[in-house]
Design a protein around this motif. Structure first.
Motif, PDB file in Angstrom:
ATOM      1  N   LEU A  89       0.988  -1.267  -0.020  1.00  0.00           N
ATOM      2  CA  LEU A  89       0.131   0.014   0.114  1.00  0.00           C
ATOM      3  C   LEU A  89       0.862   1.267   0.169  1.00  0.00           C
ATOM      4  CD1 LEU A  89      -2.574   1.594   0.418  1.00  0.00           C
ATOM      5  CD2 LEU A  89      -2.292   1.025   2.942  1.00  0.00           C
ATOM      6  N   VAL A  91       1.142   5.738  -1.040  1.00  0.00           N
ATOM      7  CA  VAL A  91       0.706   6.868  -1.060  1.00  0.00           C
ATOM      8  C   VAL A  91       1.864   7.761  -1.526  1.00  0.00           C
ATOM      9  CG1 VAL A  91      -0.770   8.824  -0.397  1.00  0.00           C
ATOM     10  CG2 VAL A  91      -1.288   6.303   0.152  1.00  0.00           C
ATOM     11  N   GLY A  97      -2.069  11.790   4.256  1.00  0.00           N
ATOM     12  CA  GLY A  97      -3.022  12.354   5.389  1.00  0.00           C
ATOM     13  C   GLY A  97      -4.189  12.886   4.693  1.00  0.00           C
ATOM     14  N   GLY A  99      -6.619  10.885   3.359  1.00  0.00           N
ATOM     15  CA  GLY A  99      -7.767   9.763   2.933  1.00  0.00           C
ATOM     16  C   GLY A  99      -7.336   8.839   1.718  1.00  0.00           C
ATOM     17  N   GLY A 101      -4.836   6.558   1.330  1.00  0.00           N
ATOM     18  CA  GLY A 101      -4.531   5.147   1.862  1.00  0.00           C
ATOM     19  C   GLY A 101      -5.787   4.614   2.207  1.00  0.00           C
ATOM     20  N   LEU A 102      -6.613   5.267   3.233  1.00  0.00           N
ATOM     21  CA  LEU A 102      -7.853   4.348   4.019  1.00  0.00           C
ATOM     22  C   LEU A 102      -8.855   4.013   2.778  1.00  0.00           C
ATOM     23  CD1 LEU A 102      -8.165   6.632   6.977  1.00  0.00           C
ATOM     24  CD2 LEU A 102      -7.770   4.237   6.899  1.00  0.00           C
ATOM     25  N   ASP A 125       1.641  -0.675  10.953  1.00  0.00           N
ATOM     26  CA  ASP A 125       1.430  -0.103  12.124  1.00  0.00           C
ATOM     27  C   ASP A 125       0.091  -0.044  12.374  1.00  0.00           C
ATOM     28  OD1 ASP A 125       3.955   1.329  12.120  1.00  0.00           O
ATOM     29  OD2 ASP A 125       3.306   3.022  11.187  1.00  0.00           O
ATOM     30  N   ARG A 131      -7.871   0.943  11.933  1.00  0.00           N
ATOM     31  CA  ARG A 131      -9.108   1.866  11.319  1.00  0.00           C
ATOM     32  C   ARG A 131      -9.827   1.156  10.089  1.00  0.00           C
ATOM     33  NH1 ARG A 131      -6.832   7.898  11.666  1.00  0.00           N
ATOM     34  NH2 ARG A 131      -8.984   8.172  10.957  1.00  0.00           N
TER      35      ARG A 131
HETATM   36  C1  LIG Z   1       0.864   4.574   5.345  1.00  0.00           C
HETATM   37  C2  LIG Z   1       0.136   5.476   4.227  1.00  0.00           C
HETATM   38  C3  LIG Z   1      -0.143   4.387   3.243  1.00  0.00           C
HETATM   39  C4  LIG Z   1      -1.117   5.996   4.717  1.00  0.00           C
HETATM   40  O1  LIG Z   1      -1.582   6.552   3.667  1.00  0.00           O
HETATM   41  P1  LIG Z   1      -2.495   8.025   3.766  1.00  0.00           P
HETATM   42  O2  LIG Z   1      -3.019   8.218   2.547  1.00  0.00           O
HETATM   43  O3  LIG Z   1      -1.251   8.993   4.118  1.00  0.00           O
HETATM   44  O4  LIG Z   1      -3.197   7.606   5.026  1.00  0.00           O
HETATM   45  P2  LIG Z   1      -4.560   8.299   5.120  1.00  0.00           P
HETATM   46  O5  LIG Z   1      -4.961   9.669   4.796  1.00  0.00           O
HETATM   47  O6  LIG Z   1      -5.542   7.410   4.519  1.00  0.00           O
HETATM   48  O7  LIG Z   1      -4.993   8.191   6.786  1.00  0.00           O
HETATM   49  C5  LIG Z   1      -4.628   9.107   7.423  1.00  0.00           C
HETATM   50  C6  LIG Z   1      -4.769   8.959   8.785  1.00  0.00           C
HETATM   51  O8  LIG Z   1      -4.405   7.804   9.362  1.00  0.00           O
HETATM   52  C7  LIG Z   1      -3.347   8.209  10.209  1.00  0.00           C
HETATM   53  N1  LIG Z   1      -2.085   7.450   9.926  1.00  0.00           N
HETATM   54  C8  LIG Z   1      -1.672   7.527   8.942  1.00  0.00           C
HETATM   55  N2  LIG Z   1      -0.364   6.706   9.062  1.00  0.00           N
HETATM   56  C9  LIG Z   1      -0.416   6.212  10.562  1.00  0.00           C
HETATM   57  C10 LIG Z   1       0.277   5.480  11.113  1.00  0.00           C
HETATM   58  N3  LIG Z   1       1.517   4.858  10.497  1.00  0.00           N
HETATM   59  N4  LIG Z   1       0.177   5.063  12.384  1.00  0.00           N
HETATM   60  C11 LIG Z   1      -1.128   5.515  12.927  1.00  0.00           C
HETATM   61  N5  LIG Z   1      -1.995   6.379  12.221  1.00  0.00           N
HETATM   62  C12 LIG Z   1      -1.563   6.726  11.041  1.00  0.00           C
HETATM   63  C13 LIG Z   1      -3.128   9.756  10.096  1.00  0.00           C
HETATM   64  O9  LIG Z   1      -2.836  10.207  11.407  1.00  0.00           O
HETATM   65  C14 LIG Z   1      -4.483  10.179   9.750  1.00  0.00           C
HETATM   66  O10 LIG Z   1      -5.267  10.316  10.651  1.00  0.00           O
HETATM   67  P3  LIG Z   1      -6.777  11.331  10.974  1.00  0.00           P
HETATM   68  O11 LIG Z   1      -7.513  10.860   9.846  1.00  0.00           O
HETATM   69  O12 LIG Z   1      -7.309  11.084  12.192  1.00  0.00           O
HETATM   70  O13 LIG Z   1      -6.079  12.512  10.547  1.00  0.00           O
HETATM   71  C15 LIG Z   1       1.295   6.087   3.403  1.00  0.00           C
HETATM   72  O14 LIG Z   1       1.617   7.312   4.372  1.00  0.00           O
HETATM   73  C16 LIG Z   1       2.494   5.613   2.919  1.00  0.00           C
HETATM   74  O15 LIG Z   1       2.304   5.350   1.521  1.00  0.00           O
HETATM   75  N6  LIG Z   1       3.640   5.622   3.648  1.00  0.00           N
HETATM   76  C17 LIG Z   1       4.999   5.170   2.975  1.00  0.00           C
HETATM   77  C18 LIG Z   1       4.450   3.659   2.676  1.00  0.00           C
HETATM   78  C19 LIG Z   1       4.240   3.018   3.671  1.00  0.00           C
HETATM   79  O16 LIG Z   1       4.770   2.915   4.843  1.00  0.00           O
HETATM   80  N7  LIG Z   1       3.001   1.892   3.355  1.00  0.00           N
HETATM   81  C20 LIG Z   1       2.562   1.007   4.144  1.00  0.00           C
HETATM   82  C21 LIG Z   1       3.614  -0.073   4.590  1.00  0.00           C
HETATM   83  S1  LIG Z   1       3.348  -1.366   3.234  1.00  0.00           S
END
Ligand SMILES: CC(C)(COP(=O)(O)OP(=O)(O)OC[C@H]1O[C@@H](n2cnc3c(N)ncnc32)[C@H](O)[C@@H]1OP(=O)(O)O)[C@@H](O)C(=O)NCCC(=O)NCCS
Length: 174
Positions: A89, A91, A97, A99, A101-102, A125, A131
């Protein structure tokens, strides 16, 4: 979704290069050493569950829409039962942040249920994946081909009870 600045679409074969670039940006070369990567190596992503996020916002030059997120699943097996490993996954860092990823996870997991998949597992994580319903696995119950932090090994039963009593080594399914 009409008021969101991105859309979620089924991945097409021509998206592969843009997705690979996102993986490189987000995970770097170290991605090849991760336990989850080893389970995905040489195995095609599960059909029907790969989605991409596209921005509708125009770039500074008014340019084209751009791929900003991706989700795929790998087929895995535990104690003879087939399941899904969520990942990668990813982004675009500029879009964190908002939405994406979710949104990708909710769409893909809903489709997985429709297609009859029974459970999913991932390494990540816990507060984030909780969620969409993922919970920690009891330490020692499920092992991966390489060591992982037990606090980051998470499962989701898409069908209640699908993982009752299941234990052992997670393996790629072919
Ligand atoms: C991790 C990842 C997929 C999250 O995607 P995103 O689109 O930024 O997340 P979303 O916008 O859907 O979700 C945001 C919410 O989740 C929370 N959140 C995001 N990452 C989090 C984490 N590691 N731990 C806890 N909460 C987290 C945010 O605080 C936010 O909360 P809110 O809605 O209350 O403000 C993205 O940041 C990413 O690609 N990271 C690098 C690659 C990675 O680590 N991938 C996952 C491992 S395979």
């Amino acid at each position: 979704m009409a008021d969101t600045p991105f859309s979620l679409e089924t991945e097409r074969s021509e998206d592969a290069a843009a997705i690979e670039m996102l993986h490189e940006t987000a995970f770097g070369p170290g991605r090849y050493a991760r336990a989850a990567f080893r389970l995905r190596e040489g195995v095609d992503a599960v059909d029907g569950l790969s989605f991409a996020a596209w921005t509708h916002e125009r770039g500074p030059e008014g340019g084209e829409r751009r791929l900003i997120g991706s989700i795929r699943f790998a087929p895995v097996e535990l104690a003879g039962q087939r399941g899904l490993m969520l990942g990668p996954l990813v982004v675009d860092p500029e879009w964190k942040g908002r939405g994406v990823g979710l949104g990708l996870m909710r769409l893909a997991l809903a489709r997985a249920r429709e297609l009859g998949h029974r459970w999913a597992i991932l390494v990540g994580d816990a507060p984030y994946y909780a969620r969409v319903g993922f919970v920690r696995v009891e330490p020692g119950r499920i092992r991966l081909p390489a060591p992982v932090d037990p606090a980051r090994l998470l499962v989701l039963e898409l069908e209640p009870g699908a993982l009752d009593g299941a234990a052992g080594v997670l393996a790629p399914a072919h």
